[in-house]
Design a protein around this motif. Structure first.
Motif, PDB file in Angstrom:
ATOM      1  N   ARG A  16     -30.513  28.247   9.395  1.00 33.85           N
ATOM      2  CA  ARG A  16     -31.243  27.151  10.047  1.00 33.85           C
ATOM      3  C   ARG A  16     -31.661  26.088   9.039  1.00 33.85           C
ATOM      4  O   ARG A  16     -31.563  24.890   9.312  1.00 33.85           O
ATOM      5  N   THR A  18     -30.172  25.412   6.236  1.00 38.71           N
ATOM      6  CA  THR A  18     -28.961  24.721   5.813  1.00 38.71           C
ATOM      7  C   THR A  18     -28.526  23.700   6.857  1.00 38.71           C
ATOM      8  O   THR A  18     -28.159  22.566   6.518  1.00 38.71           O
ATOM      9  N   LEU A  19     -28.566  24.075   8.125  1.00 35.93           N
ATOM     10  CA  LEU A  19     -28.196  23.143   9.200  1.00 35.93           C
ATOM     11  C   LEU A  19     -29.160  21.960   9.255  1.00 35.93           C
ATOM     12  O   LEU A  19     -28.739  20.808   9.446  1.00 35.93           O
ATOM     13  N   ARG A  20     -30.447  22.228   9.083  1.00 34.21           N
ATOM     14  CA  ARG A  20     -31.441  21.155   9.097  1.00 34.21           C
ATOM     15  C   ARG A  20     -31.204  20.188   7.935  1.00 34.21           C
ATOM     16  O   ARG A  20     -31.260  18.968   8.098  1.00 34.21           O
ATOM     17  N   GLU A  21     -30.906  20.734   6.764  1.00 39.79           N
ATOM     18  CA  GLU A  21     -30.649  19.885   5.603  1.00 39.79           C
ATOM     19  C   GLU A  21     -29.363  19.071   5.785  1.00 39.79           C
ATOM     20  O   GLU A  21     -29.303  17.895   5.422  1.00 39.79           O
ATOM     21  N   ALA A  22     -28.350  19.688   6.366  1.00 37.25           N
ATOM     22  CA  ALA A  22     -27.097  18.970   6.621  1.00 37.25           C
ATOM     23  C   ALA A  22     -27.333  17.817   7.598  1.00 37.25           C
ATOM     24  O   ALA A  22     -26.786  16.724   7.417  1.00 37.25           O
ATOM     25  N   GLU A  23     -28.147  18.035   8.610  1.00 37.10           N
ATOM     26  CA  GLU A  23     -28.455  16.967   9.566  1.00 37.10           C
ATOM     27  C   GLU A  23     -29.212  15.839   8.884  1.00 37.10           C
ATOM     28  O   GLU A  23     -28.956  14.658   9.122  1.00 37.10           O
ATOM     29  N   ARG A  24     -30.149  16.193   8.005  1.00 33.59           N
ATOM     30  CA  ARG A  24     -30.908  15.180   7.266  1.00 33.59           C
ATOM     31  C   ARG A  24     -29.983  14.346   6.389  1.00 33.59           C
ATOM     32  O   ARG A  24     -30.087  13.114   6.335  1.00 33.59           O
ATOM     33  N   HIS A  26     -26.790  13.874   6.848  1.00 35.48           N
ATOM     34  CA  HIS A  26     -25.945  13.068   7.730  1.00 35.48           C
ATOM     35  C   HIS A  26     -26.681  11.809   8.191  1.00 35.48           C
ATOM     36  O   HIS A  26     -26.108  10.710   8.198  1.00 35.48           O
ATOM     37  N   GLN A  27     -27.947  11.955   8.563  1.00 35.88           N
ATOM     38  CA  GLN A  27     -28.731  10.796   9.003  1.00 35.88           C
ATOM     39  C   GLN A  27     -28.920   9.798   7.867  1.00 35.88           C
ATOM     40  O   GLN A  27     -28.807   8.585   8.071  1.00 35.88           O
TER      41      GLN A  27
END
Length: 66
Positions: A16, A18-24, A26-27
């Motif tokens: 979770r 890692t996914l949150r950091e990847a989304e950040r 990406h934004q």
């Protein structure tokens, strides 16, 4: 039945994060790309205005028949 064990829970939390950091990331990348596009458009506009203004300011050449 009792939920996840310790290692499974840690793994799930890491996923979770890692996914949150990847989304950040990406934004942030999208914002930087938008800013880059805006800078390039502004630069192109400034160049067009410069060259248009430069052409208007140059004196006319004397005619060869004069």
């Amino acid at each position: 039945m009792y939920g996840m064990s310790g290692p499974e829970l840690l793994t799930q939390l890491k996923v979770r994060d890692t996914l949150r950091e990847a989304e950040r990331i990406h934004q942030a990348s999208a914002v930087l790309n938008e800013r880059k596009a805006a800078r390039q458009a502004l630069s192109a506009l400034k160049r067009a205005r410069f060259w248009r203004g430069l052409g208007a300011r140059t004196p006319a050449l004397p005619s060869p028949t004069a």
